[in-house]
Design an enzyme around this catalytic site. Structure first.
Site, PDB file in Angstrom:
ATOM      1  N   CYS A   2     -10.004  -6.705  -1.020  1.00 19.52           N
ATOM      2  CA  CYS A   2     -11.027  -7.528  -1.638  1.00 19.52           C
ATOM      3  C   CYS A   2     -11.888  -6.690  -2.572  1.00 19.52           C
ATOM      4  O   CYS A   2     -12.006  -5.480  -2.424  1.00 19.52           O
ATOM      5  CB  CYS A   2     -11.955  -8.193  -0.631  1.00 19.52           C
ATOM      6  SG  CYS A   2     -11.080  -9.034   0.682  1.00 19.52           S
ATOM      7  N   ARG A  31      -7.497  -5.839  -6.390  1.00 19.35           N
ATOM      8  CA  ARG A  31      -7.733  -5.649  -4.959  1.00 19.35           C
ATOM      9  C   ARG A  31      -7.417  -6.904  -4.146  1.00 19.35           C
ATOM     10  O   ARG A  31      -7.570  -6.918  -2.921  1.00 19.35           O
ATOM     11  CB  ARG A  31      -9.192  -5.261  -4.723  1.00 19.35           C
ATOM     12  CG  ARG A  31      -9.618  -4.034  -5.492  1.00 19.35           C
ATOM     13  CD  ARG A  31     -11.109  -3.817  -5.384  1.00 19.35           C
ATOM     14  NE  ARG A  31     -11.486  -3.262  -4.116  1.00 19.35           N
ATOM     15  CZ  ARG A  31     -11.615  -1.976  -3.852  1.00 19.35           C
ATOM     16  NH1 ARG A  31     -11.393  -1.090  -4.810  1.00 19.35           N
ATOM     17  NH2 ARG A  31     -11.959  -1.546  -2.661  1.00 19.35           N
ATOM     18  N   TRP A  78      -8.393 -10.835  -0.675  1.00 18.73           N
ATOM     19  CA  TRP A  78      -7.021 -10.721  -0.181  1.00 18.73           C
ATOM     20  C   TRP A  78      -7.123 -11.029   1.298  1.00 18.73           C
ATOM     21  O   TRP A  78      -7.766 -10.293   2.055  1.00 18.73           O
ATOM     22  CB  TRP A  78      -6.481  -9.322  -0.409  1.00 18.73           C
ATOM     23  CG  TRP A  78      -5.047  -9.153   0.009  1.00 18.73           C
ATOM     24  CD1 TRP A  78      -3.946  -9.454  -0.734  1.00 18.73           C
ATOM     25  CD2 TRP A  78      -4.565  -8.637   1.258  1.00 18.73           C
ATOM     26  NE1 TRP A  78      -2.805  -9.163  -0.024  1.00 18.73           N
ATOM     27  CE2 TRP A  78      -3.153  -8.663   1.197  1.00 18.73           C
ATOM     28  CE3 TRP A  78      -5.176  -8.176   2.409  1.00 18.73           C
ATOM     29  CZ2 TRP A  78      -2.349  -8.232   2.239  1.00 18.73           C
ATOM     30  CZ3 TRP A  78      -4.373  -7.747   3.454  1.00 18.73           C
ATOM     31  CH2 TRP A  78      -2.971  -7.770   3.365  1.00 18.73           C
ATOM     32  N   ASN A 104     -15.974  -6.410   2.035  1.00 17.00           N
ATOM     33  CA  ASN A 104     -14.663  -5.796   1.824  1.00 17.00           C
ATOM     34  C   ASN A 104     -14.379  -4.926   3.042  1.00 17.00           C
ATOM     35  O   ASN A 104     -15.190  -4.078   3.381  1.00 17.00           O
ATOM     36  CB  ASN A 104     -14.713  -4.953   0.543  1.00 17.00           C
ATOM     37  CG  ASN A 104     -13.568  -3.956   0.440  1.00 17.00           C
ATOM     38  OD1 ASN A 104     -13.744  -2.864  -0.059  1.00 17.00           O
ATOM     39  ND2 ASN A 104     -12.402  -4.305   0.905  1.00 17.00           N
ATOM     40  N   GLY A 105     -13.259  -5.169   3.723  1.00 14.30           N
ATOM     41  CA  GLY A 105     -12.937  -4.369   4.897  1.00 14.30           C
ATOM     42  C   GLY A 105     -12.530  -5.260   6.052  1.00 14.30           C
ATOM     43  O   GLY A 105     -12.193  -6.429   5.857  1.00 14.30           O
ATOM     44  N   GLU A 480      12.713   2.883  -2.695  1.00 13.18           N
ATOM     45  CA  GLU A 480      11.774   2.436  -3.724  1.00 13.18           C
ATOM     46  C   GLU A 480      12.363   1.263  -4.537  1.00 13.18           C
ATOM     47  O   GLU A 480      11.687   0.264  -4.807  1.00 13.18           O
ATOM     48  CB  GLU A 480      11.430   3.624  -4.641  1.00 13.18           C
ATOM     49  CG  GLU A 480      10.605   3.297  -5.872  1.00 13.18           C
ATOM     50  CD  GLU A 480       9.254   2.661  -5.581  1.00 13.18           C
ATOM     51  OE1 GLU A 480       8.844   2.597  -4.411  1.00 13.18           O
ATOM     52  OE2 GLU A 480       8.626   2.195  -6.538  1.00 13.18           O
ATOM     53  N   LYS A 484      10.927  -2.663  -4.905  1.00 13.42           N
ATOM     54  CA  LYS A 484      10.631  -3.381  -6.169  1.00 13.42           C
ATOM     55  C   LYS A 484      11.212  -4.785  -6.108  1.00 13.42           C
ATOM     56  O   LYS A 484      10.559  -5.753  -6.476  1.00 13.42           O
ATOM     57  CB  LYS A 484      11.233  -2.654  -7.386  1.00 13.42           C
ATOM     58  CG  LYS A 484      10.780  -1.240  -7.683  1.00 13.42           C
ATOM     59  CD  LYS A 484       9.336  -1.076  -7.973  1.00 13.42           C
ATOM     60  CE  LYS A 484       8.545  -0.801  -6.745  1.00 13.42           C
ATOM     61  NZ  LYS A 484       7.222  -0.230  -6.893  1.00 13.42           N
ATOM     62  N   GLU A 487       9.284  -7.058  -3.591  1.00  9.12           N
ATOM     63  CA  GLU A 487       7.926  -7.396  -4.033  1.00  9.12           C
ATOM     64  C   GLU A 487       7.885  -8.502  -5.071  1.00  9.12           C
ATOM     65  O   GLU A 487       7.055  -9.388  -5.005  1.00  9.12           O
ATOM     66  CB  GLU A 487       7.298  -6.167  -4.716  1.00  9.12           C
ATOM     67  CG  GLU A 487       6.588  -5.237  -3.833  1.00  9.12           C
ATOM     68  CD  GLU A 487       6.047  -4.086  -4.647  1.00  9.12           C
ATOM     69  OE1 GLU A 487       4.844  -4.047  -4.853  1.00  9.12           O
ATOM     70  OE2 GLU A 487       6.822  -3.213  -5.092  1.00  9.12           O
ATOM     71  N   HIS A 503      26.885   3.081  11.461  1.00  8.92           N
ATOM     72  CA  HIS A 503      26.232   3.128  12.777  1.00  8.92           C
ATOM     73  C   HIS A 503      25.564   1.803  13.131  1.00  8.92           C
ATOM     74  O   HIS A 503      24.743   1.753  14.031  1.00  8.92           O
ATOM     75  CB  HIS A 503      25.229   4.280  12.822  1.00  8.92           C
ATOM     76  CG  HIS A 503      25.874   5.617  12.609  1.00  8.92           C
ATOM     77  ND1 HIS A 503      26.725   6.178  13.527  1.00  8.92           N
ATOM     78  CD2 HIS A 503      25.848   6.465  11.547  1.00  8.92           C
ATOM     79  CE1 HIS A 503      27.177   7.340  13.065  1.00  8.92           C
ATOM     80  NE2 HIS A 503      26.666   7.535  11.855  1.00  8.92           N
ATOM     81  N   LYS A 602      -3.125  -4.811  -5.630  1.00  9.74           N
ATOM     82  CA  LYS A 602      -2.828  -3.510  -6.226  1.00  9.74           C
ATOM     83  C   LYS A 602      -3.428  -2.373  -5.408  1.00  9.74           C
ATOM     84  O   LYS A 602      -2.904  -1.267  -5.387  1.00  9.74           O
ATOM     85  CB  LYS A 602      -3.388  -3.495  -7.660  1.00  9.74           C
ATOM     86  CG  LYS A 602      -3.088  -2.255  -8.454  1.00  9.74           C
ATOM     87  CD  LYS A 602      -1.681  -2.280  -8.999  1.00  9.74           C
ATOM     88  CE  LYS A 602      -1.279  -0.988  -9.663  1.00  9.74           C
ATOM     89  NZ  LYS A 602       0.169  -0.745  -9.476  1.00  9.74           N
TER      90      LYS A 602
HETATM   91  C1  F6R Z   1       4.514  -1.017  -4.583  1.00  2.18           C
HETATM   92  C2  F6R Z   1       3.148  -0.570  -4.503  1.00  2.18           C
HETATM   93  C3  F6R Z   1       2.582  -0.237  -3.163  1.00  2.18           C
HETATM   94  C4  F6R Z   1       1.663   0.985  -3.290  1.00  2.18           C
HETATM   95  C5  F6R Z   1       0.933   1.259  -1.971  1.00  2.18           C
HETATM   96  C6  F6R Z   1       0.079   2.499  -2.047  1.00  2.18           C
HETATM   97  O1  F6R Z   1       4.888  -1.344  -5.881  1.00  2.18           O
HETATM   98  O2  F6R Z   1       2.480  -0.487  -5.481  1.00  2.18           O
HETATM   99  O3  F6R Z   1       3.563  -0.016  -2.193  1.00  2.18           O
HETATM  100  O4  F6R Z   1       2.419   2.092  -3.656  1.00  2.18           O
HETATM  101  O5  F6R Z   1       0.123   0.171  -1.655  1.00  2.18           O
HETATM  102  O6  F6R Z   1      -0.835   2.410  -3.097  1.00  2.18           O
HETATM  103  P1  F6R Z   1      -1.523   3.689  -3.706  1.00  2.18           P
HETATM  104  O7  F6R Z   1      -0.483   4.480  -4.394  1.00  2.18           O
HETATM  105  O8  F6R Z   1      -2.561   3.150  -4.642  1.00  2.18           O
HETATM  106  O9  F6R Z   1      -2.123   4.438  -2.556  1.00  2.18           O
END
Ligand code: F6R
Length: 607
Positions: A2, A31, A78, A104-105, A480, A484, A487, A503, A602
């Site tokens: 948030c 956020r 969020w 926030n929290g 990774e 992607k 997500e 396995h 984000k």
């Molecule tokens: C995936 C993504 C998340 C962040 C994770 C950590 O695309 O962006 O998995 O990598 O939330 O975020 P940071 O790097 O800001 O600590």
């Protein structure tokens, strides 16, 4: 999670408070963006508006409703406790709506606190609402005192902003393991979860430390420590220029950021190497690698994936025992750390609560911490002993792309820096550096394959289930790449080390499952081929990504995309860019909200 924003200024311009709050919330939307709300004081009463969805929808609502003018607080959410709904959106109020809070929290003891109220005044499913009732119960004319008393009862992490109808000229704020910035301007005061929300304003800024509170009015801010003692908090001028965000003609920020990678990789390299000595150099680091006996890398999500690759690089190049740990798990393992352990905390945002908590645990055990971060003035940059910036520029898309490859190249430089301080020869250092310097070009070559990648993405977008397979460096790369796809396309994508398939997971293989095979490592390519043969024998279609000139996989591939070849240690960078494009084009087919996918944010500021 948030984002909190607040404003008090001259009341002559009636719409200024809400205009600035909306603008601030838009900058904090990274956020969380499942609902938004605003509350302030109008004619001696709390006036509020809330809306499910993004800030733009709150903006539309405000055009049709009364707008608060006095001290005003706003929030973009969020959801943690309670579904995204108008009722659960912040601000929250006490029973007679004499005060409003934004939070926030997470309040971990909210249930016990709620049980203290006999008459069940609660109207929402949130943990936050109880704070409004606690402050109201403690209030007897002094808002700061009431907030302090309420906060003393709270367990968890929180940043709070509170307004009260009897105090139209003040906002009370506090921070407890959650960031809160205060910006003092000319006869006006701003508060925000992140100082970047102040961009475009000329402000003197201070960040509340853990346990601090402040009474903010137009012309004065007084900060107090947790015991209520007034502090002389320094306010600094930050160079926060307002950037005009633009997609530069791309359909999405994600695609724009994927295409920026030749440039962002170059920026990460600039000034950080010496050809003559075949080494990397970091002005920001002043210690000897000789003393480092172990490296522990902490991060979450994409940053953890970068850490896994970084740990392999440190071991193979610098021969330093290295591990990458998921930050949210690390804290609870009672980790073994001594003065020879170097901790590298990786975070694009620098605000990830789990990573920050892990850093605090590592520091409590005496470790020195390098923060590897993309955002200046973030909490991680303030709490680390040394900071190495990623220099990727602002990443707007929730799905991380360019920050990831900047993390990888920066880790590779750091591995070279340590390796050369230990036993790597100048000639070997020069050879590795030459490959590193070639990366921007290699990535440009990958981007030139966009059309071919789009074509296979369209074909494979009809599958619901994917396995991403890789070995060696290609295994974290497949973690990774599968993240992607999950997500942004909401498809089921599981990454496995290819050798592990037999396995157990191979039970899932069949014609309805698509396998994406990352075949970019030379050392393990024959083993990879055998694993893919086993998959092919069970009829899954296989989309292979392999190096140009490599014919080994022709026999197993249903489709194949060739990528520029590079040494095993660095192949993750061009391969990741290709797989980012693949996920992007699948998501385009799925018509999802690519830049702000459902349920995500984000910056993940709750543990
Ligand atoms: C995936 C993504 C998340 C962040 C994770 C950590 O695309 O962006 O998995 O990598 O939330 O975020 P940071 O790097 O800001 O600590």
């Amino acid at each position: 999670m948030c984002g909190i924003f607040g404003y008090i200024g001259p009341s002559a311009d009636k719409a200024r408070a809400s205009r600035l709050c909306l603008d601030g919330l838009k900058k904090l939307e990274y956020r969380g963006y499942d609902s938004a709300g605003i509350a302030g004081i109008l004619d001696g009463k709390i006036q509020s508006s809330k809306q499910v969805g993004k800030v733009a929808l709150l903006e539309e609502l405000l055009e049709r409703s009364k707008v608060p003018t006095g001290a005003t607080v706003a929030h973009t959410r969020w959801a943690t406790h309670g579904a995204p709904s108008t009722g659960n959106a912040h601000p929250h109020f006490d029973t007679d709506k004499s005060l409003a809070i934004v939070h926030n929290g997470i309040i971990e003891n909210f249930q016990g606190l709620k049980n203290q109220f006999q008459n069940g005044p609660f109207k929402t499913d949130t943990d936050s609402e109880v704070i409004a009732h606690l402050i109201s119960r403690a209030y007897s004319g002094d808002l700061l005192k009431a907030v302090k008393e309420a906060v003393e009862l709270l367990e968890g992490s929180f940043a709070l902003a509170v307004v009260h109808q009897d105090h139209p000229d003040e906002i009370i704020v506090c921070a407890h393991e959650s960031p809160l910035a205060i910006g003092k301007g000319d006869d006006e005061c701003f508060i925000a979860s992140d100082a970047h929300a102040f961009k475009g304003q000329n402000l003197q800024v201070a960040f509340l430390s853990h346990g601090e509170m402040a009474r903010c009015s137009r012309d004065h801010v007084q900060v107090f420590n947790s015991r209520g003692k007034a502090l002389d908090k320094p306010f600094l001028s930050l160079n926060l220029k307002d950037e005009i965000l633009s997609k530069n003609g791309f359909d999405h920020y994600m695609l724009k950021e994927i295409h920026e990678q030749p440039q962002t990789l170059q920026q990460a390299l600039d000034g950080r190497y010496s050809d003559e000595f075949g080494t990397a150099q970091f002005e920001e680091l002043k210690f000897s690698a000789q003393k480092v006996k172990r490296i522990l890398i902490l991060g979450c999500g994409t940053s953890w994936h970068a850490g896994l690759l970084g740990a392999s690089l440190f071991e193979s190049l610098a021969r330093i025992s290295s591990q990458a740990e998921i930050a949210s798990e690390f804290r609870y393992t009672n980790p073994i750390i001594d003065q020879h352990t170097l901790v590298i905390a990786i975070s694009q945002s620098g605000e990830t609560a789990d990573t920050l908590a892990a850093v605090r645990e590592a520091k409590a055990k005496g470790a020195k911490v390098i923060g590897m971060c993309n955002v200046s003035h973030s909490t991680l940059t303030r709490e680390s002993d040394h900071v190495v910036f990623l220099r990727a520029g602002q990443e707007v898309s929730v799905c991380s792309t360019k920050a990831f490859t900047s993390q990888l190249i920066t880790l590779a430089l750091l591995a070279l820096y340590f390796a050369r301080q230990r036993h790597m020869s100048k000639e070997d250092g020069q050879a590795f550096l030459a490959q590193l310097k070639n990366l921007p070009l290699k990535v440009r070559q990958v981007l030139a394959h966009s059309k071919a990648i789009e074509k296979v993405a369209i074909k494979y977008s009809s599958f619901e289930d994917f396995f991403y397979l890789g070995r060696q460096y290609m295994y974290p790369t497949s973690l990774e790449a599968s993240l992607k796809l999950k997500e942004i396309s909401y498809l089921n994508a599981i990454a496995y080390p290819a050798g592990e398939m037999k396995h157990g997971p191979i039970a899932l293989v069949g014609p309805a499952l698509a396998v994406v095979a990352l075949c970019g490592n030379q050392q393990t390519k024959e083993k990879m081929l055998s694993n893919l043969m086993e998959v092919k024998a069970r009829s899954s279609p296989i989309l292979v990504f392999a190096s140009e000139g490599e014919t080994l996989f022709d026999a197993v591939a249903t489709d194949i995309i060739y990528l520029p070849s590079i040494c095993d240690e660095l192949a993750s960078i061009p391969y990741s860019v290709a797989l980012q494009l693949f996920a992007y084009f699948v998501a385009v087919e799925k018509k999802t909200d690519i830049d702000q996918p459902r349920n995500l944010a984000k910056s993940v500021t709750v543990e």
